[in-house]
Design an enzyme around this catalytic site. Structure first.
Site, PDB file in Angstrom:
ATOM      1  CG  ASN A   7      -1.840   1.144   1.337  1.00 19.81           C
ATOM      2  OD1 ASN A   7      -1.727   2.102   0.561  1.00 19.81           O
ATOM      3  ND2 ASN A   7      -2.756   1.086   2.278  1.00 19.81           N
ATOM      4  NE  ARG A  95      -5.969   2.011  -0.431  1.00 19.85           N
ATOM      5  CZ  ARG A  95      -6.059   3.100   0.325  1.00 19.85           C
ATOM      6  NH1 ARG A  95      -5.036   3.498   1.052  1.00 19.85           N
ATOM      7  NH2 ARG A  95      -7.174   3.787   0.380  1.00 19.85           N
ATOM      8  CG  HIS A 184     -11.673   4.235   2.424  1.00 22.15           C
ATOM      9  ND1 HIS A 184     -12.274   5.380   2.922  1.00 22.15           N
ATOM     10  CD2 HIS A 184     -10.342   4.453   2.536  1.00 22.15           C
ATOM     11  CE1 HIS A 184     -11.353   6.239   3.310  1.00 22.15           C
ATOM     12  NE2 HIS A 184     -10.159   5.705   3.089  1.00 22.15           N
ATOM     13  NE  ARG A 243      -8.047  12.885   2.901  1.00 21.06           N
ATOM     14  CZ  ARG A 243      -8.039  11.594   2.554  1.00 21.06           C
ATOM     15  NH1 ARG A 243      -8.920  11.142   1.693  1.00 21.06           N
ATOM     16  NH2 ARG A 243      -7.154  10.774   3.070  1.00 21.06           N
ATOM     17  CD  GLU A 386      -7.849  -0.473   3.889  1.00 21.14           C
ATOM     18  OE1 GLU A 386      -7.238  -0.165   4.941  1.00 21.14           O
ATOM     19  OE2 GLU A 386      -8.153   0.356   3.029  1.00 21.14           O
TER      20      GLU A 386
HETATM   21  N1  LIG Z   1      -6.830   4.164  20.506  1.00 21.03           N
HETATM   22  C1  LIG Z   1      -7.266   5.045  19.610  1.00 21.03           C
HETATM   23  N2  LIG Z   1      -8.247   5.915  19.937  1.00 21.03           N
HETATM   24  C2  LIG Z   1      -8.692   6.804  19.038  1.00 21.03           C
HETATM   25  N3  LIG Z   1      -8.217   6.922  17.799  1.00 21.03           N
HETATM   26  C3  LIG Z   1      -7.243   6.086  17.417  1.00 21.03           C
HETATM   27  C4  LIG Z   1      -6.716   5.106  18.282  1.00 21.03           C
HETATM   28  N4  LIG Z   1      -5.758   4.418  17.614  1.00 21.03           N
HETATM   29  C5  LIG Z   1      -5.685   4.964  16.387  1.00 21.03           C
HETATM   30  N5  LIG Z   1      -6.575   5.954  16.249  1.00 21.03           N
HETATM   31  C6  LIG Z   1      -6.795   6.833  15.111  1.00 21.03           C
HETATM   32  O1  LIG Z   1      -6.860   6.122  13.898  1.00 21.03           O
HETATM   33  C7  LIG Z   1      -6.502   6.994  12.821  1.00 21.03           C
HETATM   34  C8  LIG Z   1      -5.709   6.224  11.790  1.00 21.03           C
HETATM   35  O2  LIG Z   1      -6.478   5.159  11.352  1.00 21.03           O
HETATM   36  P1  LIG Z   1      -5.974   4.136  10.226  1.00 21.03           P
HETATM   37  O3  LIG Z   1      -7.103   3.239   9.925  1.00 21.03           O
HETATM   38  O4  LIG Z   1      -4.709   3.531  10.657  1.00 21.03           O
HETATM   39  O5  LIG Z   1      -5.763   5.161   9.045  1.00 21.03           O
HETATM   40  P2  LIG Z   1      -4.997   5.096   7.670  1.00 21.03           P
HETATM   41  O6  LIG Z   1      -5.002   3.646   7.220  1.00 21.03           O
HETATM   42  O7  LIG Z   1      -5.846   5.946   6.807  1.00 21.03           O
HETATM   43  O8  LIG Z   1      -3.634   5.627   7.917  1.00 21.03           O
HETATM   44  C9  LIG Z   1      -5.765   8.161  13.452  1.00 21.03           C
HETATM   45  O9  LIG Z   1      -6.567   9.315  13.364  1.00 21.03           O
HETATM   46  C10 LIG Z   1      -5.636   7.757  14.910  1.00 21.03           C
HETATM   47  O10 LIG Z   1      -5.774   8.847  15.738  1.00 21.03           O
HETATM   48  C1  LIG Z   2      -8.840   7.024  -0.556  1.00 25.05           C
HETATM   49  C2  LIG Z   2      -8.392   7.449   0.789  1.00 25.05           C
HETATM   50  O1  LIG Z   2      -8.891   8.391   1.346  1.00 25.05           O
HETATM   51  O2  LIG Z   2      -7.424   6.706   1.339  1.00 25.05           O
HETATM   52  P1  LIG Z   2      -6.706   6.996   2.737  1.00 25.05           P
HETATM   53  O3  LIG Z   2      -7.752   6.940   3.789  1.00 25.05           O
HETATM   54  O4  LIG Z   2      -5.717   5.857   2.826  1.00 25.05           O
HETATM   55  O5  LIG Z   2      -6.055   8.336   2.605  1.00 25.05           O
HETATM   56 MG   LIG Z   3      -6.379   3.166   5.695  1.00 27.71          MG
END
Ligand SMILES: Nc1ncnc2c1ncn2[C@@H]1O[C@H](COP(=O)(O)OP(=O)(O)O)[C@@H](O)[C@H]1O
Ligand SMILES: CC(=O)OP(=O)(O)O
Ligand SMILES: [Mg+2]
Length: 402
Positions: A7, A95, A184, A243, A386
């Site tokens: 990814n 991805r 997503h 965003r 994912e």
């Molecule tokens: N224990 C928690 N409590 C609240 N929010 C959390 C916790 N652990 C992770 N997060 C939140 O999850 C988000 C990231 O989610 P994630 O699914 O890993 O995102 P991405 O794949 O888009 O990077 C961050 O905003 C983080 O603050």
């Molecule tokens: C499409 C998209 O918003 O992906 P990510 O949450 O990983 O930024």
């Molecule tokens: Mg993600």
């Protein structure tokens, strides 16, 4: 066989290696701050699914190629490596965020597929170029492997036209492909399948709520996406880390006209400076939770706004589905933030939702059912995966092409 999943994002690369057909995760990792002298790699090797060894490296990485080369070095290091030779990887699943209308399914990557992904740069400028770079580098580093693209948009290609079209002149759709695509999809598809299995109802009416850095919701019935909150790009719908989500286009006109913003400034504003960061000063929900606990009024408003938008889409998608069997919270915030779940489910009896606050506070791995006794629809937390879904779809495709 070994399946490697990549990814590749604008400044980070997430990866995971699986042994197939056991679906056994072998190692996973995260490369961050690519392009800096202090890039980091977190590399975790699993034994029987429990993390056994974690390595953290800080090193200069000029670009994605340097990052992936370092990952290959970690994979093949002797001793400690999980494979001896990159040739042991049978498939690399990538991805790819935007597949436009060309890709409604997972696809073997050919020169034509790459050309189409390049054409879609304009529609997903933050994501597709980085995904493409990951493909180019993987083709060199894993030359013997089949390269497979799994598109975020593919799952949503089942939306009916009245859901995916904007009320703009038809030519803008026909000539410029301006429409809702949704993102997503891999995550929505994965958790929807788990929820349907849990409910023992393949035709379940589900609302899947992916709350990560990017956030989106989908209305899913019979395993098919009927609508989703992201649109032409990954900016519309829910409030996200950085965003804005839904916004009246007049705001953009006002920024671009009287306020004198350039297009680049508007893009930076909407993609990087808005959402929870813009409202409350951090894009990390954990920071905002702490600020809220300390009595910060901006954090309180940000939480309410974030949850209100989720409630708005629960209402909308219950109408889309003409009923509701379950809502599913997933991704970093959805899986971990009990307060977001509580606020999103508060005063939703009309929609058949009643949260058990005690269950909401408990933490345990895997699927959790947080519904209270009066809930007509289930309230579920399902950890997304994912990478596993990408590996599964890659394996299926290879079997079909064997
Ligand atoms: N224990 C928690 N409590 C609240 N929010 C959390 C916790 N652990 C992770 N997060 C939140 O999850 C988000 C990231 O989610 P994630 O699914 O890993 O995102 P991405 O794949 O888009 O990077 C961050 O905003 C983080 O603050
Ligand atoms: C499409 C998209 O918003 O992906 P990510 O949450 O990983 O930024
Ligand atoms: Mg993600």
């Amino acid at each position: 066989m070994n399946i490697f999943v990549i990814n590749s994002g604008s400044s980070s690369i997430k990866y995971q290696l699986f042994r197939w057909p056991a679906e056994q995760p072998v190692c996973s990792g995260l490369v961050e701050r690519i392009g800096s002298d202090e890039a980091t790699i977190r590399h975790t090797v699993f034994e029987q699914e429990s993390a056994t060894a974690e390595q953290r490296l800080v090193l200069p990485l000029s670009d994605h190629e340097a990052g992936l080369r370092e990952v290959v070095r970690l994979l093949t290091a002797q001793p400690g490596g999980v494979i001896r030779d990159p040739a042991e990887i049978a498939a690399v699943g990538h991805r790819v965020v935007h597949g436009g209308e060309a890709f409604a399914a997972t696809t073997l990557i050919t020169a034509e597929v790459k050309a189409e992904i390049r054409r879609l740069f304009a529609l997903a400028p933050l994501h597709n170029p980085a995904n493409y770079l990951g493909i180019e580098v993987a083709e060199q580093l894993f030359a013997q492997a089949r390269q497979v693209a799994v598109f975020d948009t593919a799952f949503h290609q089942t939306m009916p036209e009245y859901a995916f079209r904007y009320a703009l002149p038809t030519a803008l759709y026909e000539k410029q492909r301006i429409r809702k695509y949704g993102f997503h999809g891999t995550s929505h598809q994965y958790v929807a399948a788990q929820a349907a299995a849990y409910l023992q109802n393949p035709d379940a009416r589900l609302i899947t709520i992916h709350l990560g850095n990017g956030c989106s919701m989908a209305a899913v019935r019979g395993g098919q996406s009927l609508d989703t909150s992201m649109g032409f790009g990954p900016l519309s719908g829910l409030v996200m880390g950085t965003r804005s989500g839904d916004l009246d286009p007049s705001v953009l006109l006002h920024l671009l006209g009287p306020l004198g913003y350039s297009a680049e400034q508007v893009s930076a504003l909407l993609n990087k400076e808005s959402g929870m960061l813009g409202l409350a000063g951090s894009n990390d929900m954990r920071d905002i939770g702490q600020a809220l606990a300390a009595g910060d009024a901006r954090a309180a408003l940000a939480y309410d706004l974030y949850a209100y938008r989720i409630r708005h889409y629960i209402g909308a998608y219950t109408a889309t589905l003409n009923g509701l069997d379950a809502i599913v919270f997933t991704a970093g915030v959805g899986e971990n933030d009990a307060l977001v779940r509580a606020k999103a489910c508060a005063r939703m009896e009309f929609f058949g939702l009643q949260l058990d606050e005690e269950k909401n506070q408990q933490r345990s791995p895997g699927l959790r059912d947080l519904s209270g006794p009066a809930s007509r629809a289930r309230i579920l937390v399902i950890p997304t995966n994912e990478e596993l879904e990408i590996a599964r779809q890659s394996a299926e495709l290879l079997t079909a092409h064997a």
